[in-house]
Design a protein around this motif. Structure first.
Motif, PDB file in Angstrom:
ATOM      1  N   UNK A  12       0.888  32.988 -27.188  1.00 16.37           N
ATOM      2  CA  UNK A  12       1.471  34.322 -27.291  1.00 16.37           C
ATOM      3  C   UNK A  12       0.495  35.393 -26.802  1.00 16.37           C
ATOM      4  N   UNK A  13      -0.771  35.296 -27.231  1.00 18.89           N
ATOM      5  CA  UNK A  13      -1.765  36.279 -26.802  1.00 18.89           C
ATOM      6  C   UNK A  13      -1.964  36.215 -25.293  1.00 18.89           C
ATOM      7  N   UNK A  14      -1.990  35.024 -24.736  1.00 22.78           N
ATOM      8  CA  UNK A  14      -2.188  34.897 -23.289  1.00 22.78           C
ATOM      9  C   UNK A  14      -0.968  35.383 -22.513  1.00 22.78           C
ATOM     10  N   UNK A  15       0.228  35.249 -23.080  1.00 21.08           N
ATOM     11  CA  UNK A  15       1.426  35.794 -22.436  1.00 21.08           C
ATOM     12  C   UNK A  15       1.345  37.316 -22.374  1.00 21.08           C
ATOM     13  N   UNK A  16       0.880  37.930 -23.457  1.00 22.54           N
ATOM     14  CA  UNK A  16       0.699  39.377 -23.452  1.00 22.54           C
ATOM     15  C   UNK A  16      -0.364  39.810 -22.471  1.00 22.54           C
ATOM     16  N   UNK A  17      -1.486  39.077 -22.442  1.00 23.36           N
ATOM     17  CA  UNK A  17      -2.584  39.415 -21.532  1.00 23.36           C
ATOM     18  C   UNK A  17      -2.144  39.322 -20.074  1.00 23.36           C
ATOM     19  N   UNK A  18      -1.307  38.356 -19.780  1.00 29.77           N
ATOM     20  CA  UNK A  18      -0.827  38.206 -18.404  1.00 29.77           C
ATOM     21  C   UNK A  18      -0.022  39.427 -17.962  1.00 29.77           C
ATOM     22  N   UNK A  84      -0.213  44.291 -28.697  1.00 28.07           N
ATOM     23  CA  UNK A  84      -0.083  43.769 -27.339  1.00 28.07           C
ATOM     24  C   UNK A  84      -1.111  44.284 -26.350  1.00 28.07           C
ATOM     25  N   UNK A  85      -1.683  45.469 -26.654  1.00 26.11           N
ATOM     26  CA  UNK A  85      -2.681  46.038 -25.741  1.00 26.11           C
ATOM     27  C   UNK A  85      -3.594  46.938 -26.558  1.00 26.11           C
ATOM     28  N   UNK A  86      -4.682  46.369 -27.029  1.00 25.72           N
ATOM     29  CA  UNK A  86      -5.641  47.139 -27.812  1.00 25.72           C
ATOM     30  C   UNK A  86      -6.670  47.726 -26.845  1.00 25.72           C
ATOM     31  N   UNK A  87      -6.643  49.038 -26.709  1.00 26.39           N
ATOM     32  CA  UNK A  87      -7.459  49.719 -25.715  1.00 26.39           C
ATOM     33  C   UNK A  87      -6.573  50.425 -24.705  1.00 26.39           C
ATOM     34  N   UNK A  94      -7.679  53.041 -16.127  1.00 25.75           N
ATOM     35  CA  UNK A  94      -8.164  51.941 -15.289  1.00 25.75           C
ATOM     36  C   UNK A  94      -9.564  51.469 -15.676  1.00 25.75           C
ATOM     37  N   UNK A  95      -9.773  51.423 -16.989  1.00 24.24           N
ATOM     38  CA  UNK A  95     -10.985  50.848 -17.551  1.00 24.24           C
ATOM     39  C   UNK A  95     -10.604  49.478 -18.102  1.00 24.24           C
ATOM     40  N   UNK A  96     -11.272  48.435 -17.667  1.00 24.28           N
ATOM     41  CA  UNK A  96     -10.872  47.067 -18.013  1.00 24.28           C
ATOM     42  C   UNK A  96     -11.431  46.603 -19.357  1.00 24.28           C
ATOM     43  N   UNK A  97     -11.280  47.423 -20.375  1.00 20.64           N
ATOM     44  CA  UNK A  97     -11.690  47.058 -21.728  1.00 20.64           C
ATOM     45  C   UNK A  97     -10.454  47.099 -22.614  1.00 20.64           C
ATOM     46  N   UNK A  98      -9.834  45.949 -22.788  1.00 15.25           N
ATOM     47  CA  UNK A  98      -8.593  45.862 -23.544  1.00 15.25           C
ATOM     48  C   UNK A  98      -8.399  44.421 -23.992  1.00 15.25           C
ATOM     49  N   UNK A  99      -7.466  44.213 -24.911  1.00 11.79           N
ATOM     50  CA  UNK A  99      -7.164  42.861 -25.362  1.00 11.79           C
ATOM     51  C   UNK A  99      -5.744  42.789 -25.883  1.00 11.79           C
ATOM     52  N   UNK A 100      -5.231  41.580 -25.967  1.00 12.64           N
ATOM     53  CA  UNK A 100      -3.952  41.307 -26.610  1.00 12.64           C
ATOM     54  C   UNK A 100      -4.249  40.470 -27.847  1.00 12.64           C
ATOM     55  N   UNK A 112      -4.322  31.729 -38.567  1.00  9.82           N
ATOM     56  CA  UNK A 112      -4.660  31.487 -37.164  1.00  9.82           C
ATOM     57  C   UNK A 112      -4.649  32.833 -36.445  1.00  9.82           C
ATOM     58  N   UNK A 113      -5.403  32.935 -35.368  1.00  9.95           N
ATOM     59  CA  UNK A 113      -5.450  34.201 -34.633  1.00  9.95           C
ATOM     60  C   UNK A 113      -5.973  33.960 -33.227  1.00  9.95           C
ATOM     61  N   UNK A 114      -5.619  34.874 -32.328  1.00 10.36           N
ATOM     62  CA  UNK A 114      -6.120  34.814 -30.957  1.00 10.36           C
ATOM     63  C   UNK A 114      -6.274  36.223 -30.413  1.00 10.36           C
ATOM     64  N   UNK A 115      -7.320  36.411 -29.633  1.00 10.10           N
ATOM     65  CA  UNK A 115      -7.614  37.680 -28.971  1.00 10.10           C
ATOM     66  C   UNK A 115      -7.870  37.357 -27.503  1.00 10.10           C
ATOM     67  N   UNK A 116      -6.955  37.782 -26.624  1.00  7.14           N
ATOM     68  CA  UNK A 116      -7.042  37.432 -25.207  1.00  7.14           C
ATOM     69  C   UNK A 116      -7.540  38.617 -24.388  1.00  7.14           C
ATOM     70  N   UNK A 117      -8.557  38.389 -23.603  1.00  8.07           N
ATOM     71  CA  UNK A 117      -9.105  39.393 -22.685  1.00  8.07           C
ATOM     72  C   UNK A 117      -8.402  39.218 -21.341  1.00  8.07           C
ATOM     73  N   UNK A 118      -7.576  40.191 -20.936  1.00  9.32           N
ATOM     74  CA  UNK A 118      -6.780  40.030 -19.719  1.00  9.32           C
ATOM     75  C   UNK A 118      -7.608  39.934 -18.444  1.00  9.32           C
ATOM     76  N   UNK A 119      -8.804  40.515 -18.441  1.00  8.25           N
ATOM     77  CA  UNK A 119      -9.541  40.655 -17.190  1.00  8.25           C
ATOM     78  C   UNK A 119     -10.642  39.624 -17.016  1.00  8.25           C
ATOM     79  N   UNK A 120     -11.277  39.195 -18.102  1.00 12.01           N
ATOM     80  CA  UNK A 120     -12.216  38.085 -18.019  1.00 12.01           C
ATOM     81  C   UNK A 120     -11.501  36.747 -18.188  1.00 12.01           C
TER      82      UNK A 120
END
Length: 274
Positions: A12-18, A84-87, A94-100, A112-120
């Motif tokens: 789910x987190x990776x779907x949001x990050x995408x 869905x978009x923290x940051x 256009x600052x690439x500091x965010x997460x899902x 359970x939990x997940x934090x996905x970095x969309x850019x790294x």
């Protein structure tokens, strides 16, 4: 807890990050929330993608989403917390500091939990026992470290304890400057970085009990073995609230001492001479 839940949180987190990644740099519609806060097209679409993943697998669970609010009955005691978009402000300029961020709360405990970095393209995740970083399909255990001396401070409101504690005041504290180096990332990705050894600590004020922003990061830090309390050293989500997440006991103790200094200065009697 089941392995299916941790797999679902990551998916789910990776779907949001995408979705967040796909909208980066595009013209974004803003949806004002008031008090200077807003969402963008990317926030809304990323949350939709996350909820589609969760709903397909767990139709009877409740979901608390940053943009859509609470849905589902949650009569089984399970609630997914979704940011869905923290940051958002970072992302909007256009600052690439965010997460899902996605976390499952069962009763009062995040399991359970997940934090996905969309850019790294890294996903930090926990099964409630151990915490990992996933990159290119490979999982590595997270290892906290205070070596960097970098402390991330949340300077965003609200400030419910401002009479006795304000994170911004730590920046002017000589003791802080002697021991640590401040950073202000303005996304709770930085909480996951404490678990990963990329930050020595993280400090914020606020009532975080039902926070979709912080649930995943706190769970990651706890599973990785960080020291996690409220701003008075009390169990997290109790008392005056707030969060002090530190890589080790020494860093945690130093941060609590700096916070106590603020309380002493704000006291009518001035600092404690002891």
């Amino acid at each position: 807890m089941s392995i299916m839940d941790q797999t679902l949180a990551v998916a789910a987190a990776e779907a949001g990050a995408e979705v967040v990644r796909s909208h980066y740099g595009s013209s974004l519609t803003r949806f004002e929330k008031g008090a200077g806060d807003f969402a963008t097209t990317a926030d809304v679409e990323a949350e939709k993608a996350i909820l589609e993943v969760l709903r397909a697998a767990r139709p009877h669970d409740a979901v608390l989403g940053e943009e859509s609010g609470r849905t589902g009955t949650g009569q089984n005691g399970r609630t997914w917390l979704v940011d869905p978009l923290c940051g958002t402000l970072n992302y909007a300029v256009r600052n690439m500091l965010a997460s899902a961020n996605v976390a499952l709360r069962e009763g009062t405990r995040v399991t359970v939990a997940a934090c996905a970095d969309p850019f790294n393209q890294e996903t930090f995740w926990t099964d409630g026992v151990t915490a990992f970083k996933r990159h290119d399909g490979t999982d590595e255990p997270l290892t906290p470290s205070a070596e960097s001396r970098l402390i991330d401070l949340n300077l965003d409101p609200p400030f419910p304890n401002r009479d006795t504690f304000l994170a911004a005041r730590m920046l002017a504290d000589a003791g802080f400057m002697d021991r640590f180096r401040p950073r202000v990332v303005s996304t709770t990705l930085a909480v996951a970085w404490v678990a990963a050894g990329r930050r020595a600590g993280y400090v914020t004020d606020g009532d975080l009990r039902d926070s979709v922003h912080f649930a995943a990061g706190i769970a990651l830090c706890q599973a990785a073995g960080c020291v996690v309390t409220g701003i008075e050293g009390q169990p997290v989500h109790t008392g005056v609230g707030g969060l002090v997440a530190a890589a080790d006991e020494q860093t945690h103790a130093a941060l609590l001492a700096l916070i106590r200094n603020q309380r002493a200065v704000s006291s009518p009697d001035g600092p404690d001479p002891a």
